[in-house]
Design an enzyme around this catalytic site. Structure first.
Site, PDB file in Angstrom:
ATOM      1  N   HIS A 126      -2.118  -7.630  -7.465  1.00  0.00           N
ATOM      2  CA  HIS A 126      -1.429  -8.870  -7.066  1.00  0.00           C
ATOM      3  C   HIS A 126      -2.252 -10.127  -7.365  1.00  0.00           C
ATOM      4  CE1 HIS A 126       1.750  -6.660  -5.182  1.00  0.00           C
ATOM      5  NE2 HIS A 126       0.989  -6.168  -4.221  1.00  0.00           N
ATOM      6  N   HIS A 165       4.702  -1.864  -4.734  1.00  0.00           N
ATOM      7  CA  HIS A 165       4.880  -3.308  -4.842  1.00  0.00           C
ATOM      8  C   HIS A 165       4.696  -3.738  -6.291  1.00  0.00           C
ATOM      9  CE1 HIS A 165       3.229  -2.499  -0.738  1.00  0.00           C
ATOM     10  NE2 HIS A 165       4.320  -3.185  -0.420  1.00  0.00           N
TER      11      HIS A 165
END
Length: 308
Positions: A126, A165
């Site tokens: 991320h 994710h």
């Protein structure tokens, strides 16, 4: 050929708080399972080096790196953003995690290992060029990919991200890089929310809440794997998140350990077909203890076919 298990004790010293899901217990559980299963004996251990500033700056902005050093706490914790917390040992742990991914690339590109797994934390997919996000400080896999291209002259790098994710940071770093093809399976809509690009070089595989093995395998088999094979990567990098497991507290996908063994076999076959078997995997998410241990073991059994 040997399979490399890369880690470092410093990775246990990232302590974002007792209630934070990204805890040292994740690595403790992984290593306990590798010991129990006998895999620890079949993988050659390597100590992760610290990443260099030059390696970081291939994907991160200098001002961001300076800011992380400035806010790194000497005591207590510091919240970099809503989900990402630093403790006194966090920056060194992140340096080891990124350095492990770089070492993994060096090992497979030099022929000293056919496969490498980085048992490290914090995760990285991320992290953006100029921002921390979602437990991540440095973009570990992105740093490894940039290193492979800059130092080893790799012209085609495949990145497979099966964390639950979306690997938004990795995707952003290579948005204009034709030498990288990224396949990314994730729960949608979920974290991070918002739009993401439909573009050449990025293959999004959307999983809906409650989806399990059948949907996961079909999406990879029918969409991503053929495109990855056609790309003929010289190196395969894996963002190995295990938070799509059934009952993981941070997601709602219903995978089993066998699904990770299956997708890893498929990715290893792609690496063998065009990249001399060169494949490097880095631990991302996975917060359901103790389920993460058997899933990582299944991943390693397939990753280098080096298991007992």
């Amino acid at each position: 050929m040997a399979c490399a298990l890369i880690s470092h004790p410093d990775c246990f010293d990232h302590r974002p708080g007792e209630r934070h899901p990204e805890s040292p217990a994740r690595l403790e559980t992984v290593f306990a399972e590798l010991e129990r299963s006998g895999l620890r004996k079949t993988w050659v251990p390597y100590e992760a080096p610290k990443v260099t500033r030059e390696q970081l700056e291939r994907v991160h902005l200098p001002a961001y790196l300076d800011e992380l050093e400035r806010v790194s706490p000497k005591t207590g914790t510091y919240r970099v953003e809503s989900d990402t917390v630093m403790s006194p040992g966090s920056l060194l742990a992140a340096s080891r995690a990124a350095g492990a991914a770089v070492l993994g690339v060096d090992l497979v590109m030099s022929g000293r290992a056919s496969a490498a797994f980085c048992a490290t934390r914090p995760p990285g997919h991320h992290a953006k060029p100029g921002d921390a996000m979602g437990f991540c400080l440095y973009g570990n896999v992105a740093i490894a990919a940039a290193h492979a291209m800059a130092v080893h002259g790799v012209e085609r790098v495949a990145i497979a991200d099966f964390d639950v994710h979306r690997g938004n940071g990795t995707e952003l770093m290579f948005r204009r890089e034709p030498r990288v093809l990224m396949a990314d399976s994730f729960q949608h809509p979920y974290y991070p929310r918002g739009e993401f690009p439909e573009r050449a070089g990025y293959i999004p595989l959307r999983l809906a809440e409650g989806d399990g093995s059948a949907v996961f395998r079909r999406q990879w088999k029918e969409v991503a794997l053929p495109m990855l094979r056609a790309f003929r990567p010289q190196l395969v990098l894996v963002s190995a998140g295990f938070d799509a497991l059934r009952d993981d507290p941070l997601a709602s996908i219903e995978l089993e350990a066998a699904d990770y063994r299956w997708i890893t076999h498929e990715l290893r076959d792609i690496a063998e077909a065009s990249g001399k078997g060169r494949i490097v995997s880095t631990l991302e998410g996975g917060y359901g203890l103790p389920a993460i241990g058997p899933a990582v073991a299944a991943h390693l059994m397939a990753l280098g076919d080096c298991g007992p």
